[in-house]
Design a protein around this motif. Structure first.
Motif, PDB file in Angstrom:
ATOM      1  N   ASN A  25      61.144  22.277  36.948  1.00 31.50           N
ATOM      2  CA  ASN A  25      61.965  21.200  37.504  1.00 31.50           C
ATOM      3  C   ASN A  25      63.289  21.012  36.778  1.00 31.50           C
ATOM      4  O   ASN A  25      64.232  20.484  37.355  1.00 31.50           O
ATOM      5  CB  ASN A  25      61.217  19.862  37.457  1.00 31.50           C
ATOM      6  CG  ASN A  25      60.067  19.820  38.423  1.00 31.50           C
ATOM      7  OD1 ASN A  25      60.066  20.480  39.443  1.00 31.50           O
ATOM      8  ND2 ASN A  25      59.067  19.024  38.091  1.00 31.50           N
ATOM      9  N   SER A  44      67.830  18.440  36.600  1.00 33.87           N
ATOM     10  CA  SER A  44      66.740  18.866  37.467  1.00 33.87           C
ATOM     11  C   SER A  44      67.301  19.794  38.532  1.00 33.87           C
ATOM     12  O   SER A  44      68.469  19.692  38.912  1.00 33.87           O
ATOM     13  CB  SER A  44      66.083  17.644  38.115  1.00 33.87           C
ATOM     14  OG  SER A  44      65.527  16.810  37.127  1.00 33.87           O
ATOM     15  N   ALA A 106      65.098  16.796  47.695  1.00 35.09           N
ATOM     16  CA  ALA A 106      64.430  15.491  47.726  1.00 35.09           C
ATOM     17  C   ALA A 106      62.915  15.636  47.637  1.00 35.09           C
ATOM     18  O   ALA A 106      62.253  14.856  46.948  1.00 35.09           O
ATOM     19  CB  ALA A 106      64.821  14.734  48.998  1.00 35.09           C
ATOM     20  N   LEU A 109      61.891  17.064  43.922  1.00 35.17           N
ATOM     21  CA  LEU A 109      62.206  16.198  42.792  1.00 35.17           C
ATOM     22  C   LEU A 109      62.008  14.719  43.077  1.00 35.17           C
ATOM     23  O   LEU A 109      62.216  13.882  42.199  1.00 35.17           O
ATOM     24  CB  LEU A 109      63.649  16.461  42.343  1.00 35.17           C
ATOM     25  CG  LEU A 109      63.906  17.925  41.945  1.00 35.17           C
ATOM     26  CD1 LEU A 109      65.383  18.171  41.757  1.00 35.17           C
ATOM     27  CD2 LEU A 109      63.111  18.305  40.714  1.00 35.17           C
ATOM     28  N   ASN A 110      61.604  14.388  44.308  1.00 31.28           N
ATOM     29  CA  ASN A 110      61.398  13.000  44.706  1.00 31.28           C
ATOM     30  C   ASN A 110      62.652  12.163  44.429  1.00 31.28           C
ATOM     31  O   ASN A 110      62.598  11.068  43.875  1.00 31.28           O
ATOM     32  CB  ASN A 110      60.176  12.404  44.001  1.00 31.28           C
ATOM     33  CG  ASN A 110      59.699  11.129  44.654  1.00 31.28           C
ATOM     34  OD1 ASN A 110      59.871  10.941  45.856  1.00 31.28           O
ATOM     35  ND2 ASN A 110      59.118  10.244  43.875  1.00 31.28           N
ATOM     36  N   TRP A 111      63.806  12.733  44.848  1.00 35.50           N
ATOM     37  CA  TRP A 111      65.093  12.134  44.515  1.00 35.50           C
ATOM     38  C   TRP A 111      66.096  12.573  45.570  1.00 35.50           C
ATOM     39  O   TRP A 111      66.479  13.728  45.634  1.00 35.50           O
ATOM     40  CB  TRP A 111      65.500  12.636  43.137  1.00 35.50           C
ATOM     41  CG  TRP A 111      66.629  11.958  42.462  1.00 35.50           C
ATOM     42  CD1 TRP A 111      67.012  10.666  42.566  1.00 35.50           C
ATOM     43  CD2 TRP A 111      67.532  12.569  41.533  1.00 35.50           C
ATOM     44  NE1 TRP A 111      68.092  10.423  41.761  1.00 35.50           N
ATOM     45  CE2 TRP A 111      68.423  11.576  41.109  1.00 35.50           C
ATOM     46  CE3 TRP A 111      67.653  13.844  41.014  1.00 35.50           C
ATOM     47  CZ2 TRP A 111      69.439  11.822  40.201  1.00 35.50           C
ATOM     48  CZ3 TRP A 111      68.661  14.096  40.110  1.00 35.50           C
ATOM     49  CH2 TRP A 111      69.540  13.082  39.698  1.00 35.50           C
ATOM     50  N   ASP A 112      66.516  11.666  46.425  1.00 42.98           N
ATOM     51  CA  ASP A 112      67.432  11.986  47.509  1.00 42.98           C
ATOM     52  C   ASP A 112      68.776  11.314  47.256  1.00 42.98           C
ATOM     53  O   ASP A 112      68.878  10.088  47.289  1.00 42.98           O
ATOM     54  CB  ASP A 112      66.848  11.537  48.850  1.00 42.98           C
ATOM     55  CG  ASP A 112      67.583  12.129  50.033  1.00 42.98           C
ATOM     56  OD1 ASP A 112      68.688  12.674  49.854  1.00 42.98           O
ATOM     57  OD2 ASP A 112      67.035  12.051  51.146  1.00 42.98           O
ATOM     58  N   LEU A 113      69.785  12.110  46.999  1.00 43.72           N
ATOM     59  CA  LEU A 113      71.107  11.586  46.648  1.00 43.72           C
ATOM     60  C   LEU A 113      72.099  11.629  47.799  1.00 43.72           C
ATOM     61  O   LEU A 113      73.237  11.199  47.645  1.00 43.72           O
ATOM     62  CB  LEU A 113      71.682  12.393  45.479  1.00 43.72           C
ATOM     63  CG  LEU A 113      70.831  12.338  44.221  1.00 43.72           C
ATOM     64  CD1 LEU A 113      71.324  13.340  43.210  1.00 43.72           C
ATOM     65  CD2 LEU A 113      70.850  10.946  43.645  1.00 43.72           C
ATOM     66  N   ARG A 116      75.083   8.983  48.578  1.00 44.43           N
ATOM     67  CA  ARG A 116      75.479   8.234  47.381  1.00 44.43           C
ATOM     68  C   ARG A 116      76.827   8.756  46.899  1.00 44.43           C
ATOM     69  O   ARG A 116      76.924   9.877  46.381  1.00 44.43           O
ATOM     70  CB  ARG A 116      74.437   8.368  46.284  1.00 44.43           C
ATOM     71  CG  ARG A 116      73.111   7.716  46.654  1.00 44.43           C
ATOM     72  CD  ARG A 116      72.209   7.734  45.460  1.00 44.43           C
ATOM     73  NE  ARG A 116      70.894   7.195  45.778  1.00 44.43           N
ATOM     74  CZ  ARG A 116      69.943   7.060  44.896  1.00 44.43           C
ATOM     75  NH1 ARG A 116      70.151   7.410  43.629  1.00 44.43           N
ATOM     76  NH2 ARG A 116      68.774   6.564  45.240  1.00 44.43           N
ATOM     77  N   TRP A 119      77.607  10.521  43.431  1.00 42.63           N
ATOM     78  CA  TRP A 119      76.875  11.730  43.062  1.00 42.63           C
ATOM     79  C   TRP A 119      77.364  12.929  43.866  1.00 42.63           C
ATOM     80  O   TRP A 119      77.780  12.799  45.016  1.00 42.63           O
ATOM     81  CB  TRP A 119      75.385  11.535  43.319  1.00 42.63           C
ATOM     82  CG  TRP A 119      74.776  10.513  42.417  1.00 42.63           C
ATOM     83  CD1 TRP A 119      74.828   9.155  42.563  1.00 42.63           C
ATOM     84  CD2 TRP A 119      74.055  10.754  41.226  1.00 42.63           C
ATOM     85  NE1 TRP A 119      74.173   8.538  41.540  1.00 42.63           N
ATOM     86  CE2 TRP A 119      73.684   9.495  40.696  1.00 42.63           C
ATOM     87  CE3 TRP A 119      73.667  11.908  40.548  1.00 42.63           C
ATOM     88  CZ2 TRP A 119      72.952   9.371  39.520  1.00 42.63           C
ATOM     89  CZ3 TRP A 119      72.936  11.776  39.385  1.00 42.63           C
ATOM     90  CH2 TRP A 119      72.586  10.516  38.873  1.00 42.63           C
ATOM     91  N   TYR A 121      76.269  17.308  44.465  1.00 38.62           N
ATOM     92  CA  TYR A 121      75.356  18.416  44.199  1.00 38.62           C
ATOM     93  C   TYR A 121      76.164  19.540  43.566  1.00 38.62           C
ATOM     94  O   TYR A 121      77.358  19.691  43.836  1.00 38.62           O
ATOM     95  CB  TYR A 121      74.705  18.904  45.494  1.00 38.62           C
ATOM     96  CG  TYR A 121      73.725  17.911  46.059  1.00 38.62           C
ATOM     97  CD1 TYR A 121      72.393  17.932  45.672  1.00 38.62           C
ATOM     98  CD2 TYR A 121      74.142  16.945  46.962  1.00 38.62           C
ATOM     99  CE1 TYR A 121      71.488  17.016  46.187  1.00 38.62           C
ATOM    100  CE2 TYR A 121      73.240  16.017  47.480  1.00 38.62           C
ATOM    101  CZ  TYR A 121      71.925  16.061  47.078  1.00 38.62           C
ATOM    102  OH  TYR A 121      71.035  15.144  47.578  1.00 38.62           O
TER     103      TYR A 121
END
Length: 151
Positions: A25, A44, A106, A109-113, A116, A119, A121
């Protein structure tokens, strides 16, 4: 002094690297500013279509550093199981990220940016990969050169 296991074949090392890219990860990401100031941070990632997809705030040194030079070194593992990846880097806005890539990030990593504004990528495309565990694997550590896996 350690008693190393026998050296792995290039094929086995490549498979081990690909397994780590799928399952790990987090990685260390090294970049440098235009004036040479180094930055090393953990980020991550998800292995996405032959690239490492990461995210950070757009004002963080890592995002700022990839803009002028587009270069980074990424490291997985510890000092007795090293994977070093040299990669070109690009900043990808959340709105420009494919749905498939955003969903993969998402989900893993249980994380959706997406959406936003602060942020971005970062997409890292490997052009060189090295992997070794002990001194007996140094001779065959190069697994990718010029963006192609070696036979």
């Amino acid at each position: 002094m350690t008693n190393p296991e026998p050296a792995r074949s290039r094929e086995q090392r490549k498979q081990d690297v690909l397994d780590r890219l799928e399952k790990d990860n987090d990685a260390w990401v090294a970049t440098a500013s235009a004036d040479g100031q180094p930055s090393l941070v953990p980020l991550s990632f998800v292995w996405d279509a032959g690239t490492l997809l990461m995210a950070t705030r757009r004002t963080n040194p890592t995002a700022v550093n990839v803009t002028p030079a587009g270069q980074a070194r990424i490291s997985l593992g510890h000092t007795r199981d090293v994977v070093l990846i040299d990669a070109t880097a690009e900043v990808v806005e959340g709105a420009d990220l494919s749905g498939e890539s955003g969903d993969a990030f998402a989900t893993k990593l249980n994380w959706d940016l997406r959406g936003r504004a602060r942020w971005v990528y970062l997409r890292f495309t490997p052009y060189a990969v090295k992997a070794w565990r002990e001194e007996n694997e140094l001779a065959g550590r190069e697994l990718m050169a010029d963006g192609a896996w070696l036979d």
